[in-house]
Design a protein around this motif. Structure first.
Motif, PDB file in Angstrom:
ATOM      1  N   GLY A  16       0.832  -1.446  -0.074  1.00 10.21           N
ATOM      2  CA  GLY A  16       0.118  -0.009   0.029  1.00 10.21           C
ATOM      3  C   GLY A  16       0.897   1.438   0.007  1.00 10.21           C
ATOM      4  O   GLY A  16       0.415   2.021  -0.597  1.00 10.21           O
ATOM      5  N   ARG A  26      -7.306  -0.247   0.587  1.00  8.11           N
ATOM      6  CA  ARG A  26      -6.420   0.774   0.585  1.00  8.11           C
ATOM      7  C   ARG A  26      -5.386   0.514  -0.567  1.00  8.11           C
ATOM      8  O   ARG A  26      -5.100   1.557  -1.488  1.00  8.11           O
ATOM      9  N   GLN A  57     -15.640   0.749  -0.012  1.00  3.02           N
ATOM     10  CA  GLN A  57     -14.289   0.186  -0.328  1.00  3.02           C
ATOM     11  C   GLN A  57     -14.175  -0.088  -1.943  1.00  3.02           C
ATOM     12  O   GLN A  57     -13.151  -0.383  -2.573  1.00  3.02           O
ATOM     13  N   TYR A  59      -4.052   7.085   0.353  1.00  2.63           N
ATOM     14  CA  TYR A  59      -4.221   6.720   1.654  1.00  2.63           C
ATOM     15  C   TYR A  59      -2.918   6.486   2.040  1.00  2.63           C
ATOM     16  O   TYR A  59      -2.559   5.420   1.790  1.00  2.63           O
ATOM     17  N   ASN A  87      -5.210   3.247  -3.938  1.00  2.00           N
ATOM     18  CA  ASN A  87      -3.802   3.966  -4.122  1.00  2.00           C
ATOM     19  C   ASN A  87      -3.598   3.653  -5.645  1.00  2.00           C
ATOM     20  O   ASN A  87      -2.827   4.583  -6.102  1.00  2.00           O
ATOM     21  N   TYR A 121      -7.480   4.067   6.609  1.00  6.23           N
ATOM     22  CA  TYR A 121      -8.226   3.101   5.978  1.00  6.23           C
ATOM     23  C   TYR A 121      -9.877   3.636   5.545  1.00  6.23           C
ATOM     24  O   TYR A 121     -10.530   4.079   6.620  1.00  6.23           O
TER      25      TYR A 121
END
Length: 654
Positions: free
Chosen positions: A323, A361, A385, A375, A365, A380
């Motif tokens: 991430g 996440r 989502q 993020y 990204n 989070y």
């Protein structure tokens, strides 16, 4: 042309001939006309018959061959002949046009007249959705962004294709489409190819040793004290680990591993955790991410991810690293090529909220088509989502307190009945994160974010002994991360527990002093405080008597009632909140909390939880459960939901 001219001459000769003596000649000319005309008709018919049969042969396919080809995974590319001579010549052009015309006639007759010419086409199993695959692929590569997004949505909503068609999309789509499909809730996992084979380990090597080499290859200069600490600790422990593996017994003297036994799987996994935690810290630096990628880190981390499929903690640290790397757009192509999108697409569908949120996440990204925010580690999104057509009109932020976490702090209150009902997987009965399940359903127009940061009760148990992060330091760090995530672009409601409320107060005060953060202040609508010690806590006073607080951390010291920094924060924020007319709701516990097995303590008394503005509501729970409703229709949740709806009423209507 010459044959037609000859016929015309013969006809004129017959027409102008009047003498009976020449009647024989006239009949001879008529026979010649019939002969040549018949030849013309017969020759033309033969030519047309030949061309039709040739075309029929060209378009008639063996259905068995077609079925075999369907089971293969090819990417079909339009090619141009290298023989330039094939593209020249009148005869070639004429034949091409004739074939085109006859093909149109045959296609029309096959669909409309249903005559025997339909047979060649009926032998090929071509359905409407076969064409849709290629049309959607073409749309997904359009220059128009709206068209691309529509194509991805149509693909994700398609569930009637055959396996080979999903594989065709998986091979032919571009990275943007693949990421979009991974972030689409209804996408079939057959859209995603298996990750490419991982390179073999070096001879006489192990994943642990290669992980250590990866860590050692990262720059060791210009690092903060905690990154240096994690790196040196991980390298030290992994060296002892390798020595133990070769020598047989565990070598004493390490700083982090409290083991005195043969070296086995548990210490090995623990050493890998040390290395991963160090790499997590390194991955927060962009140039170090480049080194991780260049040294094969993406493949090595994927190998570890597979090896530790039953160890969520290892997998979460790996996902934190990926991430962080995804924050760098120039690394996106490498991340996609290494197969991480396919892995995260599967993780997104996990029932475990932490795993799904870490995957969300990473993909957010990577998704630069629909996500402008970035993020960073510890931020989070709980909802939404996936990509959604639902307009997001406001943000709700959850900030945990001392010893809390982004997910576990906000779970439903545990009870015997709840434990029994967990296997039922009914989120209305029990949830491990009520903001993601209950609040997201009740207020779908909200973006719900939960923040995570490290806290400790004691420096004795601190993950980084050199780390001395005050509330002021943490507030600036969190404020920077939240602004990067777009907090302040929409109306905001802050929800905090314990020390998290002090962080919220400090963040808002700091934002008011920075022009670039003015949007955060202007869009803050309200704040909920769950047992926040505005006037201090008795927690630090018990540090001498409690094993866990033998050396109280800086966070605990700042919570003491005689802390000057705490008093200044309270006075400044109270005046500031009144001036900005923030809506405030305070909850406070009335029951004591067990800390360890020795002390029962009323962590935040009623008088300390009173901010000075807003309602103050006592609840018969302890400090840990003040933010954990027993069930969805419990007063604690329903009053929280009511405050959010009332505070954001105008914004949600618009």
């Amino acid at each position: 042309m010459s044959l037609a001219a000859y016929c015309v001459i013969c006809c004129r000769r017959i027409g102008t001939s009047t003498s009976p003596l020449k009647s024989g000649t006239r009949w001879r000319d008529i026979r010649n006309i019939i002969k040549f005309t018949g030849s013309l008709i017969l020759g033309g018919s033969l030519f047309l018959t030949y061309e039709v049969l040739a075309l029929k042969k060209a378009v008639t396919l063996d259905t068995q061959v077609v079925e075999r080809e369907k089971m293969k995974s090819y990417i079909y590319v339009h090619t141009v002949s290298l023989d330039k001579g094939e593209n020249h010549g009148i005869a070639w052009q004429a034949r091409k046009e004739l074939h085109k015309a006859v093909r149109k006639v045959l296609a029309t007759s096959a669909k409309i007249l249903r005559n025997p010419f339909a047979d060649p086409f009926s032998t090929v199993d071509i359905e409407d959705h076969e064409c849709a695959v290629w049309l959607l692929l073409r749309k997904s590569k359009s220059d128009d962004k709206t068209t691309r997004l529509e194509a991805v949505q149509e693909m994700s909503e398609t569930h009637h294709w055959h396996d080979y068609q999903y594989r065709l999309i998986a091979q032919a789509c571009d990275p943007k489409t693949l990421i979009g499909l991974a972030r689409s809730k209804e996408s079939d996992l057959r859209f995603f190819l298996l990750p490419p084979p991982l390179p073999s380990l070096k001879e006489d090597s192990s994943t642990e040793e290669e992980l250590r080499q990866l860590l050692a290859s990262l720059p060791q200069t210009e690092l903060d004290e905690c990154i240096q600490y994690f790196t040196s600790l991980a390298l030290s422990e992994s060296s002892q680990s390798l020595a133990a593996q070769k020598g047989g017994l565990w070598c004493f003297g390490g700083n982090g591993l409290p083991y005195a036994e043969s070296f086995g799987e548990v210490p090995s996994a623990t050493v890998e955790m040390f290395c991963l935690e160090a790499i997590v810290k390194h991955s927060e630096i962009s140039t170090h991410c480049d080194k991780i990628e260049a040294n094969g880190g993406l493949q090595l981390l994927q190998r570890l991810y597979r090896l530790h499929k039953d160890c969520p903690k290892v997998q979460r640290n790996i996902m934190r690293i990926i991430g962080n790397m995804a924050l760098n757009e120039h690394l996106h192509s490498s991340i996609v090529r290494s197969g991480w999108v396919s892995i995260m697409a599967e993780a997104m569908k996990s029932d475990r909220i932490m795993e799904a949120s870490h995957a969300a996440r990473i993909l957010a990204n990577l998704d630069r088509e629909t996500v402008q925010e970035k993020y960073q580690d510890g931020v989070y999104v709980l909802h939404p989502q996936y990509r959604t057509s639902q307009p997001i009109k406001a943000d709700v932020l959850f900030i945990h307190g001392l010893m809390g976490a982004a997910f576990k702090t906000w779970r439903q209150q545990d009870s015997e009945q709840a434990v029994i009902e967990k296997p039922m997987e009914d989120e209305d009965r029990y949830t491990t994160c009520w903001p993601k399940t209950w609040l997201a359903k009740d207020c779908p127009a909200l973006r719900i974010i939960s923040v995570e940061y490290d806290t400790t009760l004691s420096d004795w148990r601190a993950r980084c002994p050199m780390e001395r992060k005050s509330i002021a330091f943490r507030s600036n760090e969190l404020l920077r991360k939240l602004r990067a995530a777009g907090v302040g672009d929409r109306p905001v409601v802050w929800i905090s527990h314990s020390m998290g409320g002090l962080l919220v107060k400090k963040m808002l005060l700091e934002a008011s002093k920075k022009p670039e953060m003015s949007a955060v202040i202007n869009n803050t609508r309200g704040i909920i405080f769950y047992s926040v010690p505005h006037h201090g806590s008795h927690l630090a006073e018990y540090s001498v008597n409690i094993r866990y607080l033998l050396f109280p951390s800086l966070e605990v010291k700042e919570l003491s009632k005689d802390s000057p920094a705490l008093k200044t924060l309270q006075d400044d924020f109270l005046e500031f909140a009144k001036d900005k007319n923030f809506q405030v709701l305070n909850f406070v516990e009335t029951l004591p909390t067990y800390i360890g097995s020795m002390i029962k303590l009323h962590v935040v008394p009623v008088e300390s939880a009173d901010l000075g503005i807003g309602d103050l509501i006592p609840v018969d729970v302890n400090h840990l459960n003040i933010c954990k409703p027993k069930k969805k229709d419990a007063f604690l949740y329903q009053r929280t939901l009511q405050f959010i709806r009332e505070t954001l009423a105008k914004d949600l209507e618009n």
